[in-house]
Design a protein around this motif. Structure first.
Motif, PDB file in Angstrom:
ATOM      1  N   ARG A 247       0.839  -1.199   0.000  1.00 14.96           N
ATOM      2  CA  ARG A 247       0.000   0.000   0.000  1.00 14.96           C
ATOM      3  C   ARG A 247       0.873   1.249   0.000  1.00 14.96           C
ATOM      4  O   ARG A 247       1.889   1.294   0.686  1.00 14.96           O
ATOM      5  CB  ARG A 247      -0.931   0.015   1.222  1.00 14.96           C
ATOM      6  N   ILE A 248       0.458   2.228  -0.786  1.00 16.36           N
ATOM      7  CA  ILE A 248       1.095   3.540  -0.788  1.00 16.36           C
ATOM      8  C   ILE A 248       0.055   4.540  -0.319  1.00 16.36           C
ATOM      9  O   ILE A 248      -1.023   4.657  -0.920  1.00 16.36           O
ATOM     10  CB  ILE A 248       1.615   3.914  -2.188  1.00 16.36           C
ATOM     11  N   ASN A 249       0.360   5.204   0.784  1.00 20.65           N
ATOM     12  CA  ASN A 249      -0.579   6.153   1.392  1.00 20.65           C
ATOM     13  C   ASN A 249      -1.950   5.515   1.625  1.00 20.65           C
ATOM     14  O   ASN A 249      -2.999   6.139   1.430  1.00 20.65           O
ATOM     15  CB  ASN A 249      -0.710   7.415   0.531  1.00 20.65           C
ATOM     16  N   GLY A 250      -1.923   4.244   2.029  1.00 21.03           N
ATOM     17  CA  GLY A 250      -3.143   3.522   2.368  1.00 21.03           C
ATOM     18  C   GLY A 250      -3.854   2.867   1.212  1.00 21.03           C
ATOM     19  O   GLY A 250      -4.805   2.102   1.411  1.00 21.03           O
ATOM     20  N   GLU A 251      -3.420   3.120  -0.017  1.00 19.91           N
ATOM     21  CA  GLU A 251      -4.090   2.564  -1.201  1.00 19.91           C
ATOM     22  C   GLU A 251      -3.358   1.318  -1.690  1.00 19.91           C
ATOM     23  O   GLU A 251      -2.144   1.343  -1.893  1.00 19.91           O
ATOM     24  CB  GLU A 251      -4.125   3.617  -2.310  1.00 19.91           C
TER      25      GLU A 251
ATOM     26  N   ALA B 108       6.931   4.752  -6.057  1.00 16.58           N
ATOM     27  CA  ALA B 108       6.610   5.644  -4.945  1.00 16.58           C
ATOM     28  C   ALA B 108       7.487   6.882  -5.040  1.00 16.58           C
ATOM     29  O   ALA B 108       8.589   6.839  -5.602  1.00 16.58           O
ATOM     30  CB  ALA B 108       6.820   4.940  -3.609  1.00 16.58           C
TER      31      ALA B 108
ATOM     32  N   GLY C  85       7.546  11.734   0.079  1.00 22.04           N
ATOM     33  CA  GLY C  85       6.307  12.065   0.760  1.00 22.04           C
ATOM     34  C   GLY C  85       5.378  10.884   0.942  1.00 22.04           C
ATOM     35  O   GLY C  85       4.452  10.917   1.767  1.00 22.04           O
ATOM     36  N   ASP C  86       5.616   9.807   0.175  1.00 22.33           N
ATOM     37  CA  ASP C  86       4.754   8.620   0.248  1.00 22.33           C
ATOM     38  C   ASP C  86       5.091   7.756   1.459  1.00 22.33           C
ATOM     39  O   ASP C  86       6.250   7.614   1.840  1.00 22.33           O
ATOM     40  CB  ASP C  86       4.884   7.771  -1.014  1.00 22.33           C
ATOM     41  N   ARG C  87       4.050   7.142   2.012  1.00 24.26           N
ATOM     42  CA  ARG C  87       4.191   6.161   3.087  1.00 24.26           C
ATOM     43  C   ARG C  87       3.946   4.791   2.478  1.00 24.26           C
ATOM     44  O   ARG C  87       2.884   4.541   1.883  1.00 24.26           O
ATOM     45  CB  ARG C  87       3.178   6.450   4.206  1.00 24.26           C
TER      46      ARG C  87
ATOM     47  N   GLU D  73       3.583   0.718   2.912  1.00 22.84           N
ATOM     48  CA  GLU D  73       3.279  -0.362   3.862  1.00 22.84           C
ATOM     49  C   GLU D  73       3.307  -1.697   3.125  1.00 22.84           C
ATOM     50  O   GLU D  73       2.670  -1.842   2.074  1.00 22.84           O
ATOM     51  CB  GLU D  73       1.902  -0.157   4.491  1.00 22.84           C
TER      52      GLU D  73
ATOM     53  N   THR E 210       8.704   5.623   5.142  1.00 20.75           N
ATOM     54  CA  THR E 210       8.262   6.844   4.475  1.00 20.75           C
ATOM     55  C   THR E 210       9.418   7.391   3.641  1.00 20.75           C
ATOM     56  O   THR E 210      10.568   7.374   4.077  1.00 20.75           O
ATOM     57  CB  THR E 210       7.815   7.900   5.502  1.00 20.75           C
TER      58      THR E 210
END
Length: 207
Positions: free
Chosen positions: A134-138, A182, A185-187, A189, A201
């Protein structure tokens, strides 16, 4: 305290069927003219290691990096598998697949390492591993380790034909095709059942 390897970390190329199929035309081109018969390894040097939860710096001139989500085997005292750990094998996108240049793979911080090693005795079959990126929750990628060319056991045996892995060294199972990109600024997971989610991050290098 986060897990960090005590020995060399090796990545593996071309161990997912989709990756092999995608690159098959190039494998038959010069200079190789045939697919590799043995596992293709590369080293993720110690300068690349980033613990779970840490920020990873992206060089100022790089717009995006490729996420290489995988599971790695940690070698035990008897050349068996002591455990498994999640990894995020980052690289700068590049066109050299067979012998990836160090400058694209071994950038400072470019290997996110899971918070803890999962004991091998808890794992019935590594082919059952399922990863979600997931990148930024997506959700950006799902990885099924039943789709590897060599199983974990076969990969370890084949590598053992030409080199000995020492206690504490780490061997990745490979990264699938379709690796997402990514940006600073990207998170990121990387999650899998039975593992603590690996989180890093990306931050931009200060000029």
């Amino acid at each position: 305290m986060s897990y960090l390897p005590s020995g060399t970390v090796y990545g593996v190329l071309l161990n997912f069927r989709a990756e092999v199929e995608a690159l098959a035309p190039q494998m038959n081109q010069p200079p190789y003219k045939a697919p590799p018969k043995a596992p293709v390894l590369y080293v993720k040097t110690a300068n690349t290691w980033s613990p779970h939860g840490s920020a990873i710096t992206v060089p100022a001139q790089v717009e995006a990096v490729e996420i290489g989500a995988t599971v790695a085997m940690v070698i035990g005292v008897d050349n068996d598998v002591e455990g498994f750990v999640l990894m995020n094998d980052l690289s700068i996108p590049h066109a050299s697949f067979f012998r990836p240049p160090v400058k694209f793979k071994c950038v400072d911080g470019f290997l996110g390492i899971g918070a803890a090693m999962r004991d091998a005795q808890e794992v019935a079959d590594p082919a059952q591993f399922r990863l979600e990126v997931r990148i930024n929750g997506e959700l950006k990628q799902s990885i099924d380790f039943s789709q590897t060319v060599r199983s974990a056991e076969q990969l370890l045996a084949d590598v053992g034909e030409f080199m000995t892995l020492a206690h504490g060294e780490v061997l990745m199972l490979g990264c699938d095709a379709g690796r997402p990109l990514a940006r600073p600024g990207d998170r990121i997971e990387i999650a899998a059942p039975g593992f603590e989610t690996l989180v890093n991050t990306l931050v931009k290098e200060q000029a």
